[in-house]
Design a protein around this motif. Structure first.
Motif, PDB file in Angstrom:
ATOM      1  N   PRO A  72       0.809  -1.229   0.000  1.00  0.00           N
ATOM      2  CA  PRO A  72       0.000   0.000   0.000  1.00  0.00           C
ATOM      3  C   PRO A  72       0.838   1.273   0.000  1.00  0.00           C
ATOM      4  CG  PRO A  72      -0.082  -1.076   2.146  1.00  0.00           C
ATOM      5  CD  PRO A  72       0.602  -2.022   1.217  1.00  0.00           C
ATOM      6  N   GLY A  73       1.983   1.260   0.696  1.00  0.00           N
ATOM      7  CA  GLY A  73       2.813   2.464   0.740  1.00  0.00           C
ATOM      8  C   GLY A  73       3.337   2.843  -0.618  1.00  0.00           C
ATOM      9  N   ARG A  74       3.867   1.875  -1.354  1.00  0.00           N
ATOM     10  CA  ARG A  74       4.402   2.143  -2.684  1.00  0.00           C
ATOM     11  C   ARG A  74       3.318   2.667  -3.617  1.00  0.00           C
ATOM     12  NH1 ARG A  74       7.930  -2.322  -6.132  1.00  0.00           N
ATOM     13  NH2 ARG A  74       8.494  -0.967  -7.895  1.00  0.00           N
ATOM     14  N   GLY A  75       2.143   2.058  -3.548  1.00  0.00           N
ATOM     15  CA  GLY A  75       1.060   2.501  -4.421  1.00  0.00           C
ATOM     16  C   GLY A  75       0.558   3.881  -4.094  1.00  0.00           C
ATOM     17  N   LEU A  76       0.396   4.186  -2.796  1.00  0.00           N
ATOM     18  CA  LEU A  76      -0.126   5.492  -2.418  1.00  0.00           C
ATOM     19  C   LEU A  76       0.862   6.615  -2.705  1.00  0.00           C
ATOM     20  CD1 LEU A  76      -2.037   4.784   0.914  1.00  0.00           C
ATOM     21  CD2 LEU A  76      -3.001   5.532  -1.256  1.00  0.00           C
ATOM     22  N   VAL A  77       2.154   6.359  -2.494  1.00  0.00           N
ATOM     23  CA  VAL A  77       3.144   7.406  -2.782  1.00  0.00           C
ATOM     24  C   VAL A  77       3.171   7.705  -4.275  1.00  0.00           C
ATOM     25  CG1 VAL A  77       5.613   7.909  -2.814  1.00  0.00           C
ATOM     26  CG2 VAL A  77       4.561   6.993  -0.757  1.00  0.00           C
ATOM     27  N   ALA A  78       3.164   6.671  -5.108  1.00  0.00           N
ATOM     28  CA  ALA A  78       3.120   6.892  -6.559  1.00  0.00           C
ATOM     29  C   ALA A  78       1.803   7.553  -6.966  1.00  0.00           C
ATOM     30  CB  ALA A  78       3.306   5.576  -7.301  1.00  0.00           C
ATOM     31  N   GLY A  79       0.699   7.130  -6.350  1.00  0.00           N
ATOM     32  CA  GLY A  79      -0.587   7.752  -6.651  1.00  0.00           C
ATOM     33  C   GLY A  79      -0.636   9.214  -6.236  1.00  0.00           C
ATOM     34  N   LEU A  80      -0.041   9.530  -5.088  1.00  0.00           N
ATOM     35  CA  LEU A  80       0.014  10.923  -4.657  1.00  0.00           C
ATOM     36  C   LEU A  80       0.858  11.763  -5.607  1.00  0.00           C
ATOM     37  CD1 LEU A  80       0.380  10.502  -0.793  1.00  0.00           C
ATOM     38  CD2 LEU A  80      -1.499  11.628  -1.985  1.00  0.00           C
ATOM     39  N   ALA A  81       1.930  11.166  -6.152  1.00  0.00           N
ATOM     40  CA  ALA A  81       2.746  11.904  -7.123  1.00  0.00           C
ATOM     41  C   ALA A  81       1.921  12.242  -8.363  1.00  0.00           C
ATOM     42  CB  ALA A  81       3.979  11.085  -7.505  1.00  0.00           C
ATOM     43  N   VAL A  82       1.098  11.286  -8.832  1.00  0.00           N
ATOM     44  CA  VAL A  82       0.195  11.570  -9.957  1.00  0.00           C
ATOM     45  C   VAL A  82      -0.782  12.676  -9.575  1.00  0.00           C
ATOM     46  CG1 VAL A  82      -1.577  10.611 -11.478  1.00  0.00           C
ATOM     47  CG2 VAL A  82       0.403   9.221 -10.866  1.00  0.00           C
ATOM     48  N   ALA A  83      -1.323  12.598  -8.357  1.00  0.00           N
ATOM     49  CA  ALA A  83      -2.263  13.632  -7.897  1.00  0.00           C
ATOM     50  C   ALA A  83      -1.595  15.000  -7.830  1.00  0.00           C
ATOM     51  CB  ALA A  83      -2.825  13.239  -6.532  1.00  0.00           C
ATOM     52  N   PHE A  84      -0.337  15.039  -7.389  1.00  0.00           N
ATOM     53  CA  PHE A  84       0.369  16.327  -7.306  1.00  0.00           C
ATOM     54  C   PHE A  84       0.561  16.924  -8.699  1.00  0.00           C
ATOM     55  CE2 PHE A  84       2.633  14.950  -3.131  1.00  0.00           C
ATOM     56  CZ  PHE A  84       1.433  15.129  -2.457  1.00  0.00           C
ATOM     57  N   ILE A  85       0.915  16.079  -9.678  1.00  0.00           N
ATOM     58  CA  ILE A  85       1.049  16.566 -11.056  1.00  0.00           C
ATOM     59  C   ILE A  85      -0.284  17.145 -11.530  1.00  0.00           C
ATOM     60  CG2 ILE A  85       1.465  15.884 -13.449  1.00  0.00           C
ATOM     61  CD1 ILE A  85       3.420  13.780 -12.392  1.00  0.00           C
ATOM     62  N   ALA A  86      -1.374  16.431 -11.225  1.00  0.00           N
ATOM     63  CA  ALA A  86      -2.698  16.893 -11.651  1.00  0.00           C
ATOM     64  C   ALA A  86      -3.068  18.207 -10.977  1.00  0.00           C
ATOM     65  CB  ALA A  86      -3.740  15.822 -11.322  1.00  0.00           C
ATOM     66  N   ILE A  87      -2.798  18.331  -9.680  1.00  0.00           N
ATOM     67  CA  ILE A  87      -3.156  19.552  -8.951  1.00  0.00           C
ATOM     68  C   ILE A  87      -2.333  20.740  -9.444  1.00  0.00           C
ATOM     69  CG2 ILE A  87      -3.103  20.644  -6.678  1.00  0.00           C
ATOM     70  CD1 ILE A  87      -3.764  17.884  -5.493  1.00  0.00           C
ATOM     71  N   VAL A  88      -1.029  20.534  -9.662  1.00  0.00           N
ATOM     72  CA  VAL A  88      -0.175  21.619 -10.151  1.00  0.00           C
ATOM     73  C   VAL A  88      -0.654  22.118 -11.505  1.00  0.00           C
ATOM     74  CG1 VAL A  88       2.140  22.168 -11.006  1.00  0.00           C
ATOM     75  CG2 VAL A  88       1.868  20.982  -8.825  1.00  0.00           C
ATOM     76  N   SER A  89      -0.905  21.196 -12.429  1.00  0.00           N
ATOM     77  CA  SER A  89      -1.367  21.609 -13.763  1.00  0.00           C
ATOM     78  C   SER A  89      -2.736  22.266 -13.684  1.00  0.00           C
ATOM     79  CB  SER A  89      -1.403  20.405 -14.705  1.00  0.00           C
ATOM     80  OG  SER A  89      -2.330  19.432 -14.255  1.00  0.00           O
ATOM     81  N   ASP A  90      -3.628  21.731 -12.842  1.00  0.00           N
ATOM     82  CA  ASP A  90      -4.971  22.300 -12.698  1.00  0.00           C
ATOM     83  C   ASP A  90      -4.911  23.729 -12.175  1.00  0.00           C
ATOM     84  OD1 ASP A  90      -7.977  22.174 -12.307  1.00  0.00           O
ATOM     85  OD2 ASP A  90      -7.316  22.447 -10.246  1.00  0.00           O
ATOM     86  N   ARG A  91      -4.119  23.957 -11.119  1.00  0.00           N
ATOM     87  CA  ARG A  91      -4.061  25.293 -10.526  1.00  0.00           C
ATOM     88  C   ARG A  91      -3.415  26.300 -11.479  1.00  0.00           C
ATOM     89  NH1 ARG A  91      -6.789  22.500  -7.712  1.00  0.00           N
ATOM     90  NH2 ARG A  91      -6.879  22.493  -5.439  1.00  0.00           N
ATOM     91  N   LEU A  92      -2.347  25.897 -12.157  1.00  0.00           N
ATOM     92  CA  LEU A  92      -1.678  26.833 -13.064  1.00  0.00           C
ATOM     93  C   LEU A  92      -2.559  27.164 -14.265  1.00  0.00           C
ATOM     94  CD1 LEU A  92       1.995  25.480 -13.037  1.00  0.00           C
ATOM     95  CD2 LEU A  92       1.131  27.544 -11.937  1.00  0.00           C
ATOM     96  N   ILE A  93      -3.191  26.145 -14.858  1.00  0.00           N
ATOM     97  CA  ILE A  93      -4.024  26.390 -16.038  1.00  0.00           C
ATOM     98  C   ILE A  93      -5.273  27.186 -15.650  1.00  0.00           C
ATOM     99  CG2 ILE A  93      -5.422  25.294 -17.825  1.00  0.00           C
ATOM    100  CD1 ILE A  93      -3.356  23.059 -17.914  1.00  0.00           C
ATOM    101  N   SER A  94      -5.874  26.866 -14.504  1.00  0.00           N
ATOM    102  CA  SER A  94      -7.044  27.627 -14.055  1.00  0.00           C
ATOM    103  C   SER A  94      -6.680  29.088 -13.810  1.00  0.00           C
ATOM    104  CB  SER A  94      -7.615  27.007 -12.780  1.00  0.00           C
ATOM    105  OG  SER A  94      -8.071  25.693 -13.016  1.00  0.00           O
ATOM    106  N   ALA A  95      -5.501  29.316 -13.216  1.00  0.00           N
ATOM    107  CA  ALA A  95      -5.056  30.699 -13.006  1.00  0.00           C
ATOM    108  C   ALA A  95      -4.804  31.388 -14.332  1.00  0.00           C
ATOM    109  CB  ALA A  95      -3.788  30.710 -12.142  1.00  0.00           C
ATOM    110  N   GLY A  96      -4.233  30.668 -15.284  1.00  0.00           N
ATOM    111  CA  GLY A  96      -4.023  31.243 -16.609  1.00  0.00           C
ATOM    112  C   GLY A  96      -5.330  31.569 -17.305  1.00  0.00           C
TER     113      GLY A  96
END
Length: 675
Positions: A636-660
């Motif tokens: 579970p640890g390996r999966g959640l850390v990798a999943g959180l990394a995907v979520a962080f990429i999604a959140i960063v792109s979402d916030r920057l594009i929404s601000a743009g």
């Protein structure tokens, strides 16, 4: 006092915009210089020091094992609690499954004895048809009946009923849970602030990432699949509830206060009934998201149509997988249209007459009961009434498989040349470019971009999330994920935006395109992989093809929305000035539609990231593979850390594009919409 033009309302000063562009340009120049010459000066900025990596995966795995083995509440353990929840969910699931597919059984396995058969296929079809007639009239009744007849005629009935049983249990739980959370967040501001980041993570973490903890806590089977579906489908209902309650008109609230409503009465007798239409739309979203989960949930024991698609993928049987995929589409269309019809239905006024009997008050319910009883009795003597005869079933699976085989045989050289050209000239160079970037430089550049677009808050958020990806040892795989997502989004936009622009200009073309993208949006994600694998084998190119096919829908839909929302008066003014059609498109329509197109780009990225986890099955080496490996190894640890990394990429792109997009709206003088 000087009048201010309406178009300039909300527009930032030109000097501020120029300073932001200059700052971003300087940051980009510094980043390029550091990338070229900084590896010798600061090697740690290119390869995150292994000794400093945060062992988050190990901590999460240890915490999960502690929950399972040692956590206790005194009278019972945490495992006892999860097993109790599983039993509570399993009871209604088994009840619904007995009605729709298995019948009333005694015993298990080969010793099982059926005392009562399930509701016949004719009765189920009649019930949903009557629901369509009640909610939307004859046209909806015909559509729903045809969808369920498709399931029977093409041999998908049994699997579809297993899937429908999961939906009928997961949707009420998701709706009630989302409604209660939304009401709580509406009442207590602190709960809303705590919930919003959790909802963001629930919607952006790949489902595979939390399948392992769910397996640990709830075991293997349909119950665990229902829990996974709830986690995936509940956030939209929560968000819709918060938004709907805030949009209740103030005069309705004032009326409730004037008549002396308590807080409980204000919520359940005033606010919730007033927000009913929006809440029903949220319920529709829960239904559709639950259907999207049927394949992934099949990996932890859900069965049904999802398992059929997954099994077809494993043996590369494109025809069988496509038929099961179309069955999911038929079920999705029926449930979607029914939920929308109930959401839009208005009660007809009933004239005051003498008291009516049960038959007059509930004709549709009575008709449904009659169908169940008559077909149940008749099915005991005529098996074709109970279950659709196998001899009358149709199949197009062989045809679709042969189509793919024919394309593969006759166009192999052309497809291989196309694949190799893109790999060697586009994909591989872009991949090497991203892998060579310094993580520290990327963090700094994104921070500057966030500062320019929205200020220090966004700068800290994007810099912090990007740093966490590097600090947890996921940087290299995150860059591969970014490369695959970026290339796929680029091609999806290059294809989807022109289609959307063309469809927005022609109503007839838009109707055809709308049917196509609605079908693409409801097809299970695994279905996209099968033809891609059969034509191009495994690898990054195959993953890209599947991701483009899956993520092209929002690029088309938002482009159409943006063009159609352009003020017709501005277009007429352009025509009066003598603009050609090309000038009208490029200088007026596209400029004003750019905020919507940017939001479509945002959604395209979200779709691409969700699909990239699925493409781990075809040999990618990104975060999706990490999540999939964690699932197979029950880590579970390996999966959640990798999943959180995907979520962080999604959140960063979402916030920057929404601000743009917000900045573009301000520059164009377009009022910000409530979303």
């Amino acid at each position: 006092m000087t009048d201010v033009p309406a178009a300039s309302i909300g527009k930032p000063p030109a000097s501020v915009m120029r300073h932001g562009a200059v700052a971003l340009g300087i940051a980009l120049a510094v980043f390029i210089l550091f990338w070229k010459f900084g590896e010798d000066l600061a090697p740690w900025a290119f390869d995150y020091p292994k000794a400093q990596i945060v062992p988050a995966a190990r901590w999460i795995t240890q915490f999960t094992k502690w929950l399972i083995n040692d956590a206790t509440f005194g009278l019972f353990t945490f495992t006892d609690l999860t097993r109790f929840i599983a039993a509570v969910i399993n009871f209604p699931y088994q009840l619904v499954l007995s009605l729709l597919e298995t019948g009333v059984m005694s015993g298990r396995g080969s010793n099982a004895v059926q005392y009562l058969p399930p509701v016949s296929w004719i009765a189920v079809t009649a019930i949903v048809t009557l629901m369509g007639l009640y909610a939307g009239g004859r046209r909806l009744a015909v559509i729903v009946a045809l969808c369920f007849l498709f399931l029977a005629v093409f041999g998908q009935w049994s699997s579809a009923m297993v899937t429908l049983a999961s939906i009928l249990v997961a949707v009420p739980l998701g709706v009630v849970g989302g409604l209660l959370l939304g009401i709580g967040a509406y009442r207590w501001r602190w709960l809303e602030r705590a919930l919003l980041p959790v909802l963001d993570l629930m919607q952006t973490i790949p489902v595979f990432a939390y399948l392992v903890p769910i397996l640990f806590l709830f075991g293997f089977g349909a119950t665990a699949a229902v829990v996974a579906t709830l986690i995936y489908a509940m956030p939209p209902m929560t968000r819709v509830t918060m938004l709907a309650l805030r949009q209740v008109p103030p005069d309705v609230r004032d009326l409730g206060n004037m008549i002396g409503c308590t807080r409980h009465q204000m919520t359940w007798r005033v606010l919730v009934p007033s927000a009913k239409d929006s809440l029903l739309v949220g319920m529709n979203q829960v239904i559709m998201l639950s259907l999207n989960m049927v394949i992934i949930a099949s990996m932890i024991g859900a069965g049904g149509l999802g398992f059929d698609v997954l099994a077809a993928l494993r043996r590369l049987d494109f025809g069988a997988g496509l038929e099961s995929g179309f069955a999911i589409v038929a079920l999705a269309i029926a449930l979607d249209r029914l939920s929308q019809a109930f959401a839009n239905r208005t009660a007809k006024p009933v004239p005051e007459t003498k008291p009516r009997g049960f038959v007059a008050r509930h004709p549709y319910l009575l008709a449904a009961l009659v169908f169940v009883v008559i077909t149940g009795v008749a099915g005991l003597f005529f098996p074709a009434i109970q279950a659709y005869p196998e001899g009358l079933q149709l199949s197009t699976g062989t045809f679709w498989s042969r189509v793919v085989e024919w394309i593969n045989v006759n166009f192999f050289d052309a497809l291989e040349a196309f694949k190799n050209a893109l790999l060697l000239n586009v994909l591989i160079p872009f991949k090497r470019f991203l892998l060579g970037l310094p993580w520290a430089g990327v963090v700094a550049f994104l921070a500057v971009a966030g500062w320019v677009l929205r200020g220090p808050g966004l700068a800290l958020l994007v810099a912090g999330l990007t740093f966490l990806i590097a600090a947890t040892g996921q940087w290299e795989k995150a860059m591969i994920t970014t490369y695959l997502c970026g290339i796929s989004v680029l091609f999806a936009s290059l294809i989807g935006v022109p289609i959307g622009i063309a469809a927005a200009e022609k109503d007839r073309l838009w109707r055809v395109v709308q049917v196509a993208i609605d079908t693409l949006q409801t097809l299970p994600s695994f279905v996209y992989l099968m033809p891609a694998v059969m034509l191009f084998r495994v690898g990054d190119f195959t993953a890209m093809i599947a991701v483009v096919a899956y993520s092209i829908v929002p690029a088309i839909r938002y482009s159409v929305l943006g063009i159609q929302r352009v003020d017709p008066r501005l277009v007429e003014a352009g025509k009066a000035m003598g603009c050609t059609e090309w000038q009208l498109l490029t200088r007026i329509k596209l400029k004003l539609a750019m905020p919507e197109i940017m939001l479509g780009l945002n959604q395209t990225i979200m779709f691409a990231l969700s699909m990239l986890v699925i493409t781990a099955l075809v040999g990618t080496r990104d975060l999706g593979q990490e999540v999939y490996i964690a699932l197979t190894k029950a880590d579970p640890g390996r999966g959640l850390v990798a999943g959180l990394a995907v979520a962080f990429i999604a959140i960063v792109s979402d916030r920057l594009i929404s601000a743009g997009a917000a900045r573009t709206r301000a520059r164009l003088g377009i009022a910000e919409e409530v979303r």
